[in-house]
Scaffold this motif. Sequence first.
Motif, mmCIF file in Angstrom:
data_model
loop_
_atom_site.group_PDB
_atom_site.id
_atom_site.type_symbol
_atom_site.label_atom_id
_atom_site.label_comp_id
_atom_site.label_asym_id
_atom_site.label_seq_id
_atom_site.Cartn_x
_atom_site.Cartn_y
_atom_site.Cartn_z
ATOM 1 N N MET A 44 5.458 -13.995 -9.508
ATOM 2 C CA MET A 44 4.167 -13.289 -9.422
ATOM 3 C C MET A 44 3.084 -14.112 -8.725
ATOM 4 N N TYR A 45 3.285 -15.452 -8.655
ATOM 5 C CA TYR A 45 2.176 -16.324 -8.244
ATOM 6 C C TYR A 45 1.611 -15.965 -6.864
ATOM 7 N N PHE A 46 2.485 -15.654 -5.910
ATOM 8 C CA PHE A 46 2.030 -15.431 -4.531
ATOM 9 C C PHE A 46 1.801 -13.952 -4.217
ATOM 10 N N ALA A 47 1.869 -13.098 -5.218
ATOM 11 C CA ALA A 47 1.855 -11.655 -4.968
ATOM 12 C C ALA A 47 0.492 -11.138 -4.506
ATOM 13 N N ASP A 48 0.555 -10.133 -3.643
ATOM 14 C CA ASP A 48 -0.645 -9.385 -3.271
ATOM 15 C C ASP A 48 -0.784 -8.156 -4.170
ATOM 16 N N ARG A 49 0.371 -7.615 -4.535
ATOM 17 C CA ARG A 49 0.388 -6.457 -5.427
ATOM 18 C C ARG A 49 1.477 -6.640 -6.465
#
Lengths: 87, 271
Positions: B133-138
């Motif tokens: 989840m750390y680098f997620a945009d959505r």
Amino acid sequence: MSLFDFLRSRPKPSASIAKERLRIIVAQERAERAGPDYLPLLRRELLEVIRKYVNVNPDAVEVHVERDGSQEVLEMSVALPRNEPNR
Amino acid sequence: MTETIVITSGKGGVGKTTTSASFAVGLARQGRKTAVIDFDVGLRNLDLIMGCERRVVFDFVNVIQGDCTLKQALIRDKRHDNLYVLAASQTRDKDALTHEGVERVLDELRDQGFDYVVCDSPAGIEKGAHLAMYFADRAIVVVNPEVSSVRDSDRILGLLASKTRRAERDQPAVGQHLLLTRYDPARVAGGDMLSVDDVNEILGIEILGVIPESQGVLSASNAGVPVILDEQSSAGQAYADAVARLLGEQRPMRFLNAPKKGLLNRMFGGG
């Protein structure tokens, strides 16, 4: 649903119980998340200190952070047991 | 621009991998160059759901540790030539995924012109889930209409708002969507299952889609064909709708009501 189902009284639908329980726990957990993360530890240590002097229940100590305008107020309340003789 | 989407849930067994596979296929079918990455180190399964388990030579951890290039590890989908799978490693070393390593792979996918990177998160809130989840945009939070799943989803929503790169850098928040799976309209009508509106009200997040409980999901995983490709199944159609909504299309929710039963059925309580 069969022909005779209406003869039995229906209990409260379980989904509405689930919804009510979730509403409460989610609100409580969101409030905890919103506060500073040292609160649970602070609460536990306070409880240990208080218990040296008064025999209180584990849930007798409440610690909250309230926002009042630009200020944050740390609020603590300790419910003392009734009729506890002085030691 | 590359958009990174995490498929997450907290609780296990709610349909993250099924959802990752179907969303990746759906995005590819809409013409988007898509990669789908399995973050579940030690419990690789996305390859099975995608039907490419026999073509895994190198995996995510091999790329991070420099045993191979990213290109060598990306498995091109047999049905869609703009869709690639990156398998999880079967190592028992849970620390094999590193922050820098994941970032490097995502940067490289961006440089290669991918439109979407779908990150299939492991269950739980440990390192693998954190890195997914750390680098997620959505984020698409997969939730079943059931108490423990709803509560865990709320915990995940809290983490998305605080423990992601966007949150740490004070950038616009990670976009949050709920996908309700294993929905059984008949049980909802009978008052034995939380409804879409209940879940929406408790969590306060927009619902991207509702996937009905369907035989099609098991058949699809048996065959290694993502269920979105089963256009006869209600789950497949519901996934296609959800992908279209993710891309900005307006589509009404389907499969929210139980099919009407015949008179005989109702009298004698069949099915």
